[in-house]
Scaffold this motif. Structure first.
Motif, PDB file in Angstrom:
ATOM      1  N   PRO A  30       5.362  -3.950   5.454  1.00 37.80           N
ATOM      2  CA  PRO A  30       4.822  -4.498   6.695  1.00 37.80           C
ATOM      3  C   PRO A  30       4.408  -3.440   7.715  1.00 37.80           C
ATOM      4  O   PRO A  30       3.381  -3.595   8.387  1.00 37.80           O
ATOM      5  N   ALA A  31       5.182  -2.362   7.837  1.00 32.56           N
ATOM      6  CA  ALA A  31       4.829  -1.316   8.803  1.00 32.56           C
ATOM      7  C   ALA A  31       3.550  -0.602   8.387  1.00 32.56           C
ATOM      8  O   ALA A  31       2.621  -0.425   9.194  1.00 32.56           O
ATOM      9  N   GLY A  32       3.469  -0.185   7.139  1.00 29.63           N
ATOM     10  CA  GLY A  32       2.299   0.552   6.672  1.00 29.63           C
ATOM     11  C   GLY A  32       1.047  -0.296   6.648  1.00 29.63           C
ATOM     12  O   GLY A  32      -0.036   0.156   7.056  1.00 29.63           O
ATOM     13  N   ALA A  33       1.174  -1.542   6.190  1.00 27.63           N
ATOM     14  CA  ALA A  33       0.007  -2.419   6.162  1.00 27.63           C
ATOM     15  C   ALA A  33      -0.488  -2.699   7.577  1.00 27.63           C
ATOM     16  O   ALA A  33      -1.699  -2.758   7.821  1.00 27.63           O
ATOM     17  N   SER A  34       0.448  -2.862   8.524  1.00 24.96           N
ATOM     18  CA  SER A  34       0.054  -3.089   9.920  1.00 24.96           C
ATOM     19  C   SER A  34      -0.644  -1.869  10.504  1.00 24.96           C
ATOM     20  O   SER A  34      -1.629  -1.995  11.236  1.00 24.96           O
ATOM     21  N   ALA A  35      -0.129  -0.678  10.179  1.00 20.76           N
ATOM     22  CA  ALA A  35      -0.756   0.553  10.664  1.00 20.76           C
ATOM     23  C   ALA A  35      -2.159   0.703  10.094  1.00 20.76           C
ATOM     24  O   ALA A  35      -3.111   1.038  10.803  1.00 20.76           O
ATOM     25  N   ALA A  36      -2.290   0.450   8.801  1.00 15.86           N
ATOM     26  CA  ALA A  36      -3.604   0.571   8.154  1.00 15.86           C
ATOM     27  C   ALA A  36      -4.582  -0.446   8.730  1.00 15.86           C
ATOM     28  O   ALA A  36      -5.763  -0.133   8.958  1.00 15.86           O
ATOM     29  N   LEU A 162      -6.434  14.794   2.115  1.00 11.58           N
ATOM     30  CA  LEU A 162      -6.503  15.359   3.453  1.00 11.58           C
ATOM     31  C   LEU A 162      -6.786  14.277   4.493  1.00 11.58           C
ATOM     32  O   LEU A 162      -7.522  13.327   4.236  1.00 11.58           O
ATOM     33  N   ALA A 163      -6.178  14.435   5.680  1.00 11.26           N
ATOM     34  CA  ALA A 163      -6.335  13.443   6.745  1.00 11.26           C
ATOM     35  C   ALA A 163      -6.275  14.117   8.100  1.00 11.26           C
ATOM     36  O   ALA A 163      -5.690  15.189   8.256  1.00 11.26           O
ATOM     37  N   ARG A 164      -6.905  13.468   9.082  1.00 14.75           N
ATOM     38  CA  ARG A 164      -6.796  13.911  10.475  1.00 14.75           C
ATOM     39  C   ARG A 164      -5.494  13.451  11.104  1.00 14.75           C
ATOM     40  O   ARG A 164      -5.029  14.037  12.093  1.00 14.75           O
ATOM     41  N   ALA A 165      -4.896  12.393  10.569  1.00 15.42           N
ATOM     42  CA  ALA A 165      -3.610  11.894  11.045  1.00 15.42           C
ATOM     43  C   ALA A 165      -2.928  11.173   9.892  1.00 15.42           C
ATOM     44  O   ALA A 165      -3.593  10.582   9.036  1.00 15.42           O
ATOM     45  N   VAL A 166      -1.603  11.216   9.880  1.00 16.88           N
ATOM     46  CA  VAL A 166      -0.812  10.577   8.830  1.00 16.88           C
ATOM     47  C   VAL A 166       0.234   9.675   9.479  1.00 16.88           C
ATOM     48  O   VAL A 166       0.870  10.062  10.466  1.00 16.88           O
ATOM     49  N   VAL A 167       0.396   8.480   8.917  1.00 15.88           N
ATOM     50  CA  VAL A 167       1.448   7.560   9.340  1.00 15.88           C
ATOM     51  C   VAL A 167       2.433   7.404   8.192  1.00 15.88           C
ATOM     52  O   VAL A 167       2.049   6.981   7.099  1.00 15.88           O
ATOM     53  N   GLY A 168       3.689   7.744   8.440  1.00 18.28           N
ATOM     54  CA  GLY A 168       4.740   7.567   7.445  1.00 18.28           C
ATOM     55  C   GLY A 168       5.388   6.203   7.606  1.00 18.28           C
ATOM     56  O   GLY A 168       5.998   5.915   8.636  1.00 18.28           O
ATOM     57  N   ALA A 169       5.242   5.359   6.588  1.00 14.57           N
ATOM     58  CA  ALA A 169       5.846   4.029   6.589  1.00 14.57           C
ATOM     59  C   ALA A 169       6.480   3.788   5.223  1.00 14.57           C
ATOM     60  O   ALA A 169       6.407   2.698   4.666  1.00 14.57           O
ATOM     61  N   ASP A 170       7.089   4.844   4.689  1.00 12.96           N
ATOM     62  CA  ASP A 170       7.569   4.834   3.312  1.00 12.96           C
ATOM     63  C   ASP A 170       9.058   4.503   3.193  1.00 12.96           C
ATOM     64  O   ASP A 170       9.757   5.021   2.330  1.00 12.96           O
ATOM     65  N   GLY A 171       9.553   3.624   4.069  1.00 11.02           N
ATOM     66  CA  GLY A 171      10.877   3.053   3.885  1.00 11.02           C
ATOM     67  C   GLY A 171      12.015   3.889   4.406  1.00 11.02           C
ATOM     68  O   GLY A 171      11.848   4.975   4.967  1.00 11.02           O
ATOM     69  N   SER A 172      13.237   3.359   4.181  1.00 12.77           N
ATOM     70  CA  SER A 172      14.429   3.952   4.797  1.00 12.77           C
ATOM     71  C   SER A 172      14.824   5.288   4.178  1.00 12.77           C
ATOM     72  O   SER A 172      15.589   6.036   4.779  1.00 12.77           O
ATOM     73  N   ALA A 173      14.311   5.611   2.985  1.00 12.73           N
ATOM     74  CA  ALA A 173      14.568   6.927   2.379  1.00 12.73           C
ATOM     75  C   ALA A 173      13.301   7.774   2.452  1.00 12.73           C
ATOM     76  O   ALA A 173      12.931   8.466   1.512  1.00 12.73           O
ATOM     77  N   SER A 174      12.651   7.738   3.614  1.00  9.76           N
ATOM     78  CA  SER A 174      11.306   8.270   3.789  1.00  9.76           C
ATOM     79  C   SER A 174      11.184   9.778   3.618  1.00  9.76           C
ATOM     80  O   SER A 174      11.909  10.554   4.251  1.00  9.76           O
ATOM     81  N   ARG A 175      10.233  10.207   2.787  1.00  6.18           N
ATOM     82  CA  ARG A 175       9.893  11.625   2.694  1.00  6.18           C
ATOM     83  C   ARG A 175       9.169  12.085   3.960  1.00  6.18           C
ATOM     84  O   ARG A 175       9.345  13.204   4.418  1.00  6.18           O
ATOM     85  N   GLU A 300      17.715  -6.741  11.635  1.00  5.22           N
ATOM     86  CA  GLU A 300      16.398  -7.334  11.425  1.00  5.22           C
ATOM     87  C   GLU A 300      15.341  -6.245  11.528  1.00  5.22           C
ATOM     88  O   GLU A 300      15.303  -5.502  12.498  1.00  5.22           O
ATOM     89  N   GLY A 301      14.472  -6.144  10.516  1.00  2.00           N
ATOM     90  CA  GLY A 301      13.530  -5.045  10.500  1.00  2.00           C
ATOM     91  C   GLY A 301      12.061  -5.431  10.436  1.00  2.00           C
ATOM     92  O   GLY A 301      11.205  -4.606  10.728  1.00  2.00           O
ATOM     93  N   ILE A 302      11.747  -6.679  10.053  1.00  2.32           N
ATOM     94  CA  ILE A 302      10.341  -7.036   9.877  1.00  2.32           C
ATOM     95  C   ILE A 302       9.580  -6.963  11.194  1.00  2.32           C
ATOM     96  O   ILE A 302       8.482  -6.408  11.263  1.00  2.32           O
ATOM     97  N   SER A 303      10.150  -7.514  12.265  1.00  5.36           N
ATOM     98  CA  SER A 303       9.423  -7.489  13.542  1.00  5.36           C
ATOM     99  C   SER A 303       9.256  -6.059  14.043  1.00  5.36           C
ATOM    100  O   SER A 303       8.215  -5.707  14.607  1.00  5.36           O
ATOM    101  N   TYR A 304      10.255  -5.208  13.813  1.00  2.13           N
ATOM    102  CA  TYR A 304      10.149  -3.806  14.217  1.00  2.13           C
ATOM    103  C   TYR A 304       9.098  -3.090  13.392  1.00  2.13           C
ATOM    104  O   TYR A 304       8.360  -2.236  13.898  1.00  2.13           O
ATOM    105  N   ALA A 305       9.020  -3.428  12.109  1.00  5.69           N
ATOM    106  CA  ALA A 305       8.014  -2.814  11.242  1.00  5.69           C
ATOM    107  C   ALA A 305       6.605  -3.206  11.672  1.00  5.69           C
ATOM    108  O   ALA A 305       5.716  -2.348  11.803  1.00  5.69           O
ATOM    109  N   LEU A 306       6.395  -4.496  11.899  1.00  4.84           N
ATOM    110  CA  LEU A 306       5.062  -4.967  12.287  1.00  4.84           C
ATOM    111  C   LEU A 306       4.624  -4.375  13.626  1.00  4.84           C
ATOM    112  O   LEU A 306       3.485  -3.916  13.777  1.00  4.84           O
ATOM    113  N   ARG A 307       5.528  -4.382  14.598  1.00  2.00           N
ATOM    114  CA  ARG A 307       5.158  -3.914  15.936  1.00  2.00           C
ATOM    115  C   ARG A 307       4.971  -2.406  15.980  1.00  2.00           C
ATOM    116  O   ARG A 307       3.980  -1.912  16.541  1.00  2.00           O
TER     117      ARG A 307
END
Length: 408
Positions: A30-36, A162-175, A300-307
Motif C-alpha cells: 500500500p505505501a509503495g503503490a500510493s507513492a507510485a 538510475l533515478a532522480r529520487a527513490v522511495v523505500g516502501a519495502d516493508g518492515s525489514a527494509s533494505r 494498525e499500519g494500512i492507513s499509515y502506509a497509504l498516507r
C-alpha cells in the motif's frame, strides 16, 4: 512497459546513454503503490519495483478504517469482504460485551486483492511496474552514480536502475530503511491464520469483529470475518514467542475454531520507529513499514502506509526536480515535517495508549464497554471523522488523564 504506459510517461529520460527515471519506488504494498500513484499522477516517469509476483499474501488483519479510505486514489473501489457494524470486546476471553452501530464502522479486505488493486491504480496513472525485481542496495555515491542528482538502485540480478529520487516502501525489514538509518524502538510479533469456515459459522460472525485484550502486556487478539473465511490473529511484544503462540492456540480453541484447517498460517514482525528516526537520506525517502510508521497501540499500519506513501510520492517529485543537494535536502526535510506533524502526533498518542493498555488492560476494557463517550470516540476514529491526536488536542482533560495514567 506497455505501449499505453509508455505513451503517458514517456519512459525514462535518456542521459549519457543510460535511462534515468524521475522516481523509483521500491516495494508494491500500500505505501509503495500510493507513492507510485502520487508521483505518476504528477506526470513524472515512475518505476515501481516489487520482489514478489503479484498478487501475494501478506500477514494483515485487513481492516480499512476511515483514514485508510480517505487516502485511497480517487475512484478506487474497495474490494470489501465484509462491512463491520458491531465489535465484541473481551478481556482474555472473559467479560465479553458487544457494541453496535447503525452505520458501518469499517470495512474488511483481503490484502492480495487490495494490494493488486492499488498497483493497478498506479499503473493506470502512468507508472511502470516490474515484479520479480529484488533490490540489493541503493548508492548515492560511487562509480555507479553518474552525477550528484542521481541515485543508483542495484538489483540482485546485477542490473542498476538510475533515478532522480527513490522511495523505500519495502516493508518492515527494509533494505532502503537500513540505508536511510531508520531506528526502531518497538518490535512486536503477530501470528495469524486464514481459516475457511462453513456457512453456519460464517453467518455467526458476519458484520462483527472480536477484539480480545490478551494475557501478555500489550497483547490482543482479533477475529475479522471475510465471507467464507475468518482472519484470526494475536500480537504481543517480540521476545515472548512461546507465550504468544500459546495465546494464539488458546484464543482459537475457546472460540471453537481450532478444529478448522487454516488455509494460511503466518507470523510477522511489526516495527515502530523511534521518534528521532530519520525519514530520508539524500534523495532517498522511506514510508510505511520501511519507515517504522504504524500505530503503536493497535499496530494498525494500512492507513499509515497509504498516507505516508502518498506524501512520499509527492515529495519525491519535488526532490527529483531539485537541481542541487541543498534543494533536495530542503524538500526531504519538508517531507519529514509533514509526516511528523500528522502521523507523528498520532503515534505519540498511540505510545501513551499502549503504556496505559500494558498497565491497565482491565480499565481500558471497562471504559470502552461501559462508558459511552469512549465508545463514541472509538466509532469516530474508525470512521475517520477524528484521530487519537485530534481527540487529545480537542479534549485537554482526556489528554492529561491519559498522560497521568500512562505514566503511573
Amino acid at each position: 512497459m506497455s505501449s499505453d504506459n509508455a505513451a503517458r510517461s514517456g519512459g525514462p529520460e535518456e542521459s549519457a546513454d543510460t535511462a534515468v527515471w524521475d522516481v523509483v519506488v521500491v516495494g508494491a504494498g500500500p505505501a509503495g503503490a500510493s507513492a507510485a500513484h502520487a508521483a505518476a499522477s504528477a506526470g513524472r516517469r515512475v518505476l515501481l519495483l516489487e520482489k514478489a509476483e503479484l498478487p501475494r499474501y501478506k500477514t494483515c488483519g485487513g481492516g480499512i478504517i476511515g483514514p485508510s479510505r480517505d487516502a485511497l486514489p480517487e475512484g478506487f473501489e474497495l474490494p470489501l469482504r465484509d462491512r463491520v457494524h458491531a465489535v465484541t470486546f473481551s478481556l482474555n476471553g472473559k467479560l465479553s460485551r458487544t457494541r453496535r452501530s447503525r452505520r458501518m464502522l469499517f470495512g474488511l479486505i483481503n490484502r492480495p486483492e487490495f494490494d493488486a488493486g492499488l498497483v493497478e491504480a498506479a499503473r493506470l496513472a502512468g507508472a511502470e511496474v516490474r515484479t520479480g525485481a529484488t533490490v540489493s542496495r541503493v548508492e548515492q555515491h560511487g562509480p555507479a552514480v553518474p552525477d550528484r542528482r542521481t541515485v543508483a538502485v542495484v538489483l540482485a540480478s546485477g542490473e542498476t536502475v538510475l533515478a532522480r529520487a527513490v522511495v523505500g516502501a519495502d516493508g518492515s525489514a527494509s533494505r532502503i530503511g537500513a540505508h536511510v538509518g531508520v531506528k526502531l524502538d518497538q518490535v512486536d510479533l503477530g501470528l495469524e491464520a486464514e481459516i475457511p469456515v462453513p456457512p453456519s459459522v460464517a453467518e455467526d460472525w458476519a458484520g462483527r469483529v472480536l477484539i480480545d485484550w490478551g494475557p501478555l502486556p500489550g497483547s490482543y487478539g482479533w477475529v475479522f470475518p471475510k465471507g467464507d473465511s475468518l482472519t484470526v490473529g494475536v500480537i504481543s511484544a517480540r521476545g515472548q514467542g512461546a507465550a504468544t503462540k500459546r495465546y494464539f492456540e488458546d484464543f482459537t480453541a475457546r472460540l471453537g475454531l481450532s478444529g478448522f484447517e487454516p488455509s494460511v498460517s503466518s507470523g510477522h514482525l511489526t516495527r515502530c520507529r523511534a521518534e528521532d528516526s530519520p525519514l530520508s537520506r539524500g534523495r532517498v525517502l522511506v514510508c510505511g513499514d520501511a519507515a517504522g510508521l504504524l500505530e503503536p497501540w493497535t499496530r494498525e499500519g494500512i492507513s499509515y502506509a497509504l498516507r505516508s506513501g502518498r506524501m512520499a510520492g509527492e515529495w519525491a517529485v519535488r526532490i527529483a526536480e531539485a537541481q542541487d543537494a541543498v534543494d533536495a535536502r530542503r524538500q526531504a526535510l519538508n517531507y519529514a515535517f509533514a509526516v511528523k506533524a500528522g502521523l507523528g502526533v498520532e503515534m505519540a498518542v498511540g505510545r501513551k495508549m499502549l503504556a496505559l493498555f500494558e498497565r491497565r488492560p482491565g480499565l481500558l476494557h471497562a471504559v470502552l464497554t461501559s462508558f459511552r463517550p469512549a465508545w463514541n470516540a472509538f466509532v469516530k476514529i474508525t470512521r475517520g471523522s477524528t484521530t487519537l491526536g485530534e481527540l487529545v488536542r480537542d479534549h485537554p482533560v482526556a489528554g492529561r488523564a491519559l498522560s497521568s495514567v500512562g505514566n503511573s
